[in-house]
Design an enzyme around this catalytic site. Structure first.
Site, PDB file in Angstrom:
ATOM      1  N   HIS A  76      -4.797  -7.652  -0.646  1.00 16.45           N
ATOM      2  CA  HIS A  76      -4.054  -6.402  -0.491  1.00 16.45           C
ATOM      3  C   HIS A  76      -3.293  -6.339   0.827  1.00 16.45           C
ATOM      4  O   HIS A  76      -2.189  -5.798   0.889  1.00 16.45           O
ATOM      5  CB  HIS A  76      -5.051  -5.247  -0.580  1.00 16.45           C
ATOM      6  CG  HIS A  76      -4.436  -3.895  -0.566  1.00 16.45           C
ATOM      7  ND1 HIS A  76      -3.812  -3.348  -1.660  1.00 16.45           N
ATOM      8  CD2 HIS A  76      -4.350  -2.960   0.412  1.00 16.45           C
ATOM      9  CE1 HIS A  76      -3.369  -2.146  -1.368  1.00 16.45           C
ATOM     10  NE2 HIS A  76      -3.681  -1.881  -0.106  1.00 16.45           N
ATOM     11  N   ASP A 121       0.849  -1.187   0.000  1.00 16.10           N
ATOM     12  CA  ASP A 121       0.000   0.000   0.000  1.00 16.10           C
ATOM     13  C   ASP A 121       0.895   1.251   0.000  1.00 16.10           C
ATOM     14  O   ASP A 121       1.705   1.408  -0.922  1.00 16.10           O
ATOM     15  CB  ASP A 121      -0.963  -0.025   1.192  1.00 16.10           C
ATOM     16  CG  ASP A 121      -2.085   0.984   1.061  1.00 16.10           C
ATOM     17  OD1 ASP A 121      -3.066   0.696   0.374  1.00 16.10           O
ATOM     18  OD2 ASP A 121      -1.963   2.085   1.631  1.00 16.10           O
ATOM     19  N   TYR A 175      -2.964  11.460   1.629  1.00 15.90           N
ATOM     20  CA  TYR A 175      -3.607  11.493   0.316  1.00 15.90           C
ATOM     21  C   TYR A 175      -3.594  12.919  -0.238  1.00 15.90           C
ATOM     22  O   TYR A 175      -3.367  13.126  -1.436  1.00 15.90           O
ATOM     23  CB  TYR A 175      -5.050  10.992   0.427  1.00 15.90           C
ATOM     24  CG  TYR A 175      -5.180   9.495   0.549  1.00 15.90           C
ATOM     25  CD1 TYR A 175      -5.661   8.732  -0.503  1.00 15.90           C
ATOM     26  CD2 TYR A 175      -4.827   8.840   1.729  1.00 15.90           C
ATOM     27  CE1 TYR A 175      -5.791   7.361  -0.402  1.00 15.90           C
ATOM     28  CE2 TYR A 175      -4.952   7.466   1.846  1.00 15.90           C
ATOM     29  CZ  TYR A 175      -5.433   6.732   0.782  1.00 15.90           C
ATOM     30  OH  TYR A 175      -5.542   5.375   0.895  1.00 15.90           O
TER      31      TYR A 175
END
Length: 376
Positions: free
Chosen positions: A352, A174, A304
């Site tokens: 993931h 990630d 982000y």
């Protein structure tokens, strides 16, 4: 300066969490499936389990791993430092992602640091350094803007320097799949290899990249397009208005839980119907508890925001290994533009969050990748 650290959540904070969980104002339900988000009926059951969940058990489990804090570039950085008893162990810098934490590495620390005790070869041992990404977990408070992937990578290089590790490997999923290659690119004379899993998405594709794909890559493309069409709303919010969404998440533990749990539903092994079918429910709740107790909904989302306009990284020549699990969109012919890929493995089990879903496969892949690099 490195300061020993222990996680010690005040009992008042645990009691406050329980009061909030008992006083939830539940939304009206429109659907019992996951198409519109986390179903109300399903979350009811998870919240009941959270009320029974013993945080102190997980606090003790985490505190069994040596932990420290230090100040780097004006920021408090927390990290686990699990040293191997093996004399020839190599340091391994591991970076988690969102919505993860250093807790996701608990299952792999033993096999990585003491492989002989876990069915492996003692020659494959690592000293593991696992920092909490600034603004996540116990690397708080986030003390200023500008903490993008490259700045994190530079802080990690400084951390390894302070620990006295002149040569080391880097690994991550990630967020770690972005930061770890940057560590290698910024310190190629120190990083012997970079191992990644759980990539965030396709790098910028060029004309022809999706022509003549084999069946496996066609499936990856279809999955990626589905996620892009239906599962990126969280990223749009966190990359544009992270502060606004954080008011709801910071005030409601159920809101925080749903925000995190949705990703564990969407990104884990597609063969598993529910998040707890892929990852033990107590581990999911430990992770959600860390986000709640550290009040990091806004500061974790900030990454982000900081990274949304970052330019693409330059190609790295550091040897790179890629472990591809279900839901990962990685395609070798695209990634090779940015990485010197010397190891590539695709798995049919896991997802993931590989360190939680398939720790055995991830550990074996890390060992196999670094084995020929140990003498360099």
């Amino acid at each position: 300066m490195l300061e020993p650290f222990r996680i010690e959540i005040p009992q008042e904070a645990v009691d406050d969490l329980h009061r909030r969980l008992q006083g939830v104002r539940w939304p009206r339900s429109l659907s019992s499936d996951w198409a519109r988000g986390v179903p109300v009926e399903y979350l009811h059951g998870v919240v009941e389990r959270w009320l029974e969940f013993d945080w102190r058990v997980w606090e003790a489990r985490l505190n069994a791993v040596p932990q420290y804090r230090t100040r780097i570039d004006g920021q408090t950085v927390h990290f686990l430092h699990a040293r191997s008893p093996e004399p020839h162990a190599i340091p391994l810098l591991m970076t988690h992602g969102w919505p993860g934490s250093v807790a996701e590495f608990i299952e792999v620390l033993g096999p990585l640091t003491s492989p002989g005790e876990h069915g492996g070869d003692a020659a494959d041992a690592f000293h593991v350094v696992a920092p909490s990404v600034p603004g996540h977990g116990f690397s708080v408070p986030l003390e200023g803007p500008g903490w993008d992937h490259e700045r994190i990578a530079r802080a990690w290089i400084e951390l390894m320097n302070r620990l006295g590790y002149p040569r080391y490997g880097a690994q991550g999923g990630d967020t770690g799949s972005v930061v770890s290659p940057l560590v290698g690119a910024l310190a190629p004379d120190r990083v012997i290899g970079v191992h990644i899993n759980g990539g965030l998405g396709f790098p910028a594709a060029e004309p022809g990249d999706f022509d003549d794909l084999n069946a496996a890559d066609q499936a990856k493309l279809a999955t990626a397009e589905h996620i892009r069409a239906t599962g990126t709303g969280y990223a749009e919010l966190q990359s544009t208005k992270p502060q606004t969404v954080s008011f709801a998440l910071s005030d409601s533990p159920v809101g925080q839980l749903a925000w995190v749990l949705e990703k564990f539903h969407d990104w884990t092994d597609p063969a598993r119907a529910l998040p707890e079918d892929a990852v033990a429910l107590d581990h999911l709740l430990a992770n959600a508890s860390i986000y709640w107790f550290t009040n990091t909904s806004a500061t974790s989302a900030n990454l982000y925001y900081e990274s949304r306009t970052a330019p693409p990284a330059a190609r790295s020549e550091v040897p790179t290994g890629v472990a591809v699990f279900p839901t990962d969109p990685a395609m070798r012919h695209i990634l090779e533009r940015w990485h010197n890929i010397t190891h590539w493995t695709e798995y049919s089990r896991g997802g993931h969050f590989a360190a939680l879903e398939a720790p055995d496969l991830l550990v074996d892949d890390i060992r196999a990748f670094f084995r020929p690099l140990r003498q360099q």
